[in-house]
Design a protein around this motif. Structure first.
Motif, PDB file in Angstrom:
ATOM      1  N   ASP A 390       0.948  -1.300   0.002  1.00 19.07           N
ATOM      2  CA  ASP A 390       0.056  -0.098  -0.046  1.00 19.07           C
ATOM      3  C   ASP A 390       0.890   1.266   0.114  1.00 19.07           C
ATOM      4  OD1 ASP A 390       1.156  -0.179   2.630  1.00 19.07           O
ATOM      5  OD2 ASP A 390      -0.659   0.359   3.544  1.00 19.07           O
ATOM      6  N   THR A 391       2.205   1.156   0.057  1.00 21.86           N
ATOM      7  CA  THR A 391       2.953   2.268   0.125  1.00 21.86           C
ATOM      8  C   THR A 391       2.687   3.236  -1.122  1.00 21.86           C
ATOM      9  OG1 THR A 391       4.664   1.171   1.332  1.00 21.86           O
ATOM     10  CG2 THR A 391       5.583   3.019   0.343  1.00 21.86           C
ATOM     11  N   PRO A 392       2.635   2.760  -2.278  1.00 21.98           N
ATOM     12  CA  PRO A 392       2.386   3.872  -3.300  1.00 21.98           C
ATOM     13  C   PRO A 392       1.125   4.670  -3.053  1.00 21.98           C
ATOM     14  CG  PRO A 392       3.015   1.787  -4.393  1.00 21.98           C
ATOM     15  CD  PRO A 392       2.814   1.363  -2.814  1.00 21.98           C
ATOM     16  N   ASP A 397      -1.122   9.807  -1.428  1.00 20.22           N
ATOM     17  CA  ASP A 397      -1.879  10.635  -0.720  1.00 20.22           C
ATOM     18  C   ASP A 397      -1.019  11.920   0.054  1.00 20.22           C
ATOM     19  OD1 ASP A 397      -4.192   9.042  -0.989  1.00 20.22           O
ATOM     20  OD2 ASP A 397      -4.162   8.185   1.098  1.00 20.22           O
ATOM     21  N   VAL A 398       0.085  11.568   0.474  1.00 17.91           N
ATOM     22  CA  VAL A 398       1.105  12.497   0.959  1.00 17.91           C
ATOM     23  C   VAL A 398       1.322  13.472  -0.033  1.00 17.91           C
ATOM     24  CG1 VAL A 398       3.376  13.017   1.754  1.00 17.91           C
ATOM     25  CG2 VAL A 398       2.175  10.945   2.677  1.00 17.91           C
ATOM     26  N   HIS A 399       1.584  13.037  -1.267  1.00 17.39           N
ATOM     27  CA  HIS A 399       1.688  14.067  -2.352  1.00 17.39           C
ATOM     28  C   HIS A 399       0.671  15.087  -2.472  1.00 17.39           C
ATOM     29  CE1 HIS A 399       1.428  15.494  -6.460  1.00 17.39           C
ATOM     30  NE2 HIS A 399       2.621  15.589  -6.536  1.00 17.39           N
ATOM     31  N   ILE A 426      -3.101   4.184  10.282  1.00 18.18           N
ATOM     32  CA  ILE A 426      -1.789   3.541  10.406  1.00 18.18           C
ATOM     33  C   ILE A 426      -0.831   4.376  11.225  1.00 18.18           C
ATOM     34  CG2 ILE A 426      -2.172   2.351   8.073  1.00 18.18           C
ATOM     35  CD1 ILE A 426      -0.430   4.325   6.706  1.00 18.18           C
ATOM     36  N   GLY A 427       0.157   3.593  11.822  1.00 19.84           N
ATOM     37  CA  GLY A 427       1.101   4.324  12.445  1.00 19.84           C
ATOM     38  C   GLY A 427       1.845   5.295  11.701  1.00 19.84           C
ATOM     39  N   MET A 428       2.380   6.444  12.540  1.00 19.78           N
ATOM     40  CA  MET A 428       3.146   7.486  11.810  1.00 19.78           C
ATOM     41  C   MET A 428       4.248   6.893  11.088  1.00 19.78           C
ATOM     42  SD  MET A 428       3.123  10.537  11.287  1.00 19.78           S
ATOM     43  CE  MET A 428       4.217  12.164  10.874  1.00 19.78           C
ATOM     44  N   GLY A 429       5.169   6.032  11.712  1.00 24.64           N
ATOM     45  CA  GLY A 429       6.246   5.313  11.079  1.00 24.64           C
ATOM     46  C   GLY A 429       6.137   4.540   9.614  1.00 24.64           C
ATOM     47  N   LYS A 430       4.970   4.271   9.329  1.00 25.09           N
ATOM     48  CA  LYS A 430       4.412   3.711   8.256  1.00 25.09           C
ATOM     49  C   LYS A 430       4.150   4.948   7.326  1.00 25.09           C
ATOM     50  CE  LYS A 430       2.560  -0.951  10.148  1.00 25.09           C
ATOM     51  NZ  LYS A 430       1.534  -1.695  10.269  1.00 25.09           N
ATOM     52  N   VAL A 468       6.341   7.037  -6.366  1.00 25.56           N
ATOM     53  CA  VAL A 468       5.021   6.198  -6.448  1.00 25.56           C
ATOM     54  C   VAL A 468       5.312   5.531  -7.685  1.00 25.56           C
ATOM     55  CG1 VAL A 468       2.758   6.709  -7.074  1.00 25.56           C
ATOM     56  CG2 VAL A 468       3.755   7.770  -5.291  1.00 25.56           C
ATOM     57  N   ASP A 469       5.958   5.983  -8.537  1.00 32.14           N
ATOM     58  CA  ASP A 469       5.961   5.126  -9.895  1.00 32.14           C
ATOM     59  C   ASP A 469       6.852   3.707  -9.729  1.00 32.14           C
ATOM     60  OD1 ASP A 469       4.458   6.990 -11.295  1.00 32.14           O
ATOM     61  OD2 ASP A 469       5.940   8.186 -11.913  1.00 32.14           O
TER      62      ASP A 469
END
Length: 473
Positions: A390-392, A397-399, A426-430, A468-469
Motif C-alpha cells: 500500500d506504500t504507493p 496521498d502525502v503528495h 496506520i502508525g506514523m512510522g508507516k 510512487v512510480d
C-alpha cells in the motif's frame, strides 16, 4: 616590558597537533597579557624545507584562526643579518674558525667516551691564552664555532618545569655556521629572538637540550645584564600506549582533522586541555580560553591523546555553535562532494537542522547530500523493511496533501503527514519512513517535517511522484 611570544615551525612537513598546541599556548599567553604573537618560519634546512610545507603550516594557522601580528618572518631572508652577527662574535673573540673534519670530531668524541668523559669536540681550534693553534689545512673551509663558557652554570628560567641548571662544562662549542657559510638552527633562533624582542619562548620540551646553548649565545650578544626570554617547555603528547604520538597512533597534520570533520574551535578546545585545566571545565569558548589560560598552570607531565574525547568535544561544539558560524565549514565539506555555491543563509538553515544529530562535520555534509540531488536508487534493506503493497497509495496521498498546502513550514507539513496516518489509521512510522526513503533514498534523515522544509515544495513533490512510480512497478 610587553609580552612577545612566537611560533617558529620548521617547514619540513605538515603542522602536527603538538605544534598546534604550542602555537595555541603561545597565542593565548599573548592574548591574555595584551602582548603580541609572531610567526617565524625556520626554513634554514633547505634540503628538507619545502614551499608545500610552508603553505600547509600557513593554511593550518589560518584555519585554526591563530593570527600573528604582521607578516611571517622567514629565516632564509635574514642570512645577511646572521652573517653580521657571526662577524661580530668573531671580532669579539666569542666565536672562532674550526678546521676539524667531521671524522676528526667523531674521533674526539670516541676518545672521550673511552675515557668515561662527555663526548664532545675537544677545542683543538679554540684560541686560548698561550696556546698555539695547528697549521691551517690547505683548501679546507672552516666551520664557525661559538666559544661556550668553560666554567659556571647556565640557568633556564622555565615556567613549566621550574628553573633548570646546566653545567657549562657539559656543553660543546656549538657550530653556528657551516663550512659553506650557512648559519645553523640554534644560532639563527637566538638572533631572531633577540631582534624580534621575544620575551617568552613557549615550545616543546624536546628543545630543553638546545636552550642552554641558546642562552649562552644570547648572553654573548646582549651581555650578562641584558634581557633574556623566559622559557616554558611544554611536555610532549603521548599515544594511548604511552609512547610519543606518531603516525601509528593516527597523528596527522592539522588539516587532516578538518578533513575528518572536526571544527577548529573544538580542536583548539581539546588541545588546550592537553596539559592545562581550569577546574573541571571541559568545554571552552575562545573567549574563555583567553580569560582563564596561564602558561604557569600547564602541567609538567605528558598528556595522552584520546580520539574519542576529541570527538565528544567536537560534538559539543557543533551543538552549541550558532548555525551561521557552521556555514563555512559545511560549505567546505560539501565542496568535497562537488557541491558548490550554496548561499550562506541556506547553509545556516541546513546546519540548524543537522547540528543536534552530528558528531562530525563530515556527517553533517553527508547527511545533507539528499538536498542537492534526487536519489539514484533506494536502499535495498530499507525498501524491504518499509515499502509495502500500500506504500504507493500512501505516498500518493502525502503528495496530494502537500501539494494543496498554501504554506510550507514545519508545523503545517507535520500536520499534513499526521493527517495521512490518521485517515488511513496506520502508525506514523508507516508514513514517515516511506517518505524518507522516497526523498533521500534511505531510512535516516532529520525529523520528517524538517526534512520536508529543507527539501522544499518542488523537489519534495517531484521525488514523491518518482517513488510512487518506482514502488508501483
Amino acid at each position: 616590558m610587553p609580552v612577545v611570544t612566537r611560533f617558529a615551525p620548521s617547514p619540513t612537513g605538515y603542522l602536527h597537533i603538538g605544534g598546534a598546541r604550542t602555537a595555541l599556548y603561545s597565542w593565548l599567553y599573548a592574548q591574555k597579557t595584551g602582548g603580541s604573537f609572531v610567526l617565524r618560519i625556520e626554513d634554514t634546512d633547505r634540503e628538507r624545507s619545502t614551499d608545500e610545507a610552508v603553505a600547509a603550516i600557513v593554511d593550518a594557522m589560518d584555519w585554526l584562526d591563530l593570527p600573528a601580528e604582521g607578516p611571517a618572518t622567514y629565516q632564509t631572508q635574514r642570512f645577511d643579518r646572521y652573517g653580521q652577527v657571526i662577524e661580530q662574535l668573531l671580532a669579539e673573540g666569542k666565536a672562532y674558525r674550526c678546521y676539524s673534519t667531521a671524522e676528526e670530531v667523531e674521533a674526539m668524541r670516541e676518545a672521550a667516551r673511552a675515557a668515561g668523559e662527555k663526548p664532545k669536540y675537544d677545542g683543538t681550534w679554540r684560541p686560548m691564552p698561550g696556546k698555539t693553534l695547528p697549521e691551517i689545512p690547505a683548501g679546507r673551509d672552516p666551520v664557525i664555532r661559538f666559544a661556550t663558557p668553560l666554567d659556571g652554570h647556565t640557568v633556564i628560567p622555565d615556567l613549566v618545569k621550574g628553573d633548570i641548571t646546566i653545567a657549562n662544562s657539559e656543553l660543546d662549542d656549538l657550530i653556528i655556521a657551516r663550512a659553506d657559510g650557512t648559519p645553523t638552527y640554534n644560532f639563527c633562533v637566538v638572533v631572531d629572538d633577540m631582534d624580534m624582542g621575544i620575551t617568552h619562548v613557549i615550545r616543546g620540551d624536546d628543545h630543553v637540550n638546545n636552550t642552554p646553548r641558546q642562552i649562552n649565545i644570547l648572553k654573548a650578544l646582549v651581555g650578562d645584564e641584558g634581557d633574556l626570554p623566559v622559557y616554558a617547555h611544554v611536555p610532549m603528547i603521548l599515544g594511548a600506549d604511552g609512547k610519543r604520538l606518531s603516525k601509528r597512533h593516527g597523528a596527522v597534520g592539522v588539516m587532516t582533522f578538518r578533513e575528518q570533520g572536526f571544527l577548529p574551535s573544538a580542536l583548539l578546545n581539546y588541545l588546550v586541555r592537553l596539559g592545562w585545566a581550569h577546574g573541571d571545565q571541559e568545554i571552552f569558548t575562545r573567549a574563555e580560553m583567553i580569560e582563564h589560560f596561564d602558561i604557569e598552570n600547564v602541567q609538567g607531565g605528558a598528556s595522552t591523546f584520546d580520539p574519542e574525547k576529541l570527538t565528544w568535544v567536537n560534538q559539543e561544539h557543533i551543538k552549541m555553535a550558532a548555525p551561521d558560524t557552521l556555514a563555512g565549514e559545511l560549505a567546505w565539506h560539501l565542496a568535497r562532494h562537488d557541491i558548490h555555491d550554496v548561499p550562506a543563509p541556506r547553509l545556516a538553515q541546513i546546519a540548524a537542522v543537522q547540528q543536534g544529530r552530528c558528531k562530525l562535520m563530515t556527517e553533517m555534509a553527508e547527511g545533507s547530500l539528499f538536498l542537492f540531488a534526487a536519489p539514484d536508487e533506494y536502499a535495498a534493506k530499507a525498501v524491504k523493511k518499509h515499502i509495502k503493497a500500500d506504500t504507493p497509495a500512501v505516498l500518493a496521498d502525502v503528495h496530494d496533501r502537500l501539494a494543496a498546502l498554501d504554506t510550507w513550514d514545519a508545523e503545517t507539513l507535520g500536520d499534513a503527514v499526521r493527517g495521512v496516518a490518521e485517515t488511513r489509521e496506520i502508525g506514523m512510522g508507516k508514513v514517515a519512513q516511506p517518505i524518507r526513503i522516497a526523498l533521500t533514498g534511505g531510512p535516516v534523515s532529520p525529523s520528517i517535517d524538517d526534512t520536508l522544509v529543507l527539501l522544499g515544495r518542488e523537489a519534495t513533490l517531484a521525488r514523491l511522484n518518482t517513488a510512487v512510480d518506482v514502488f508501483s512497478a
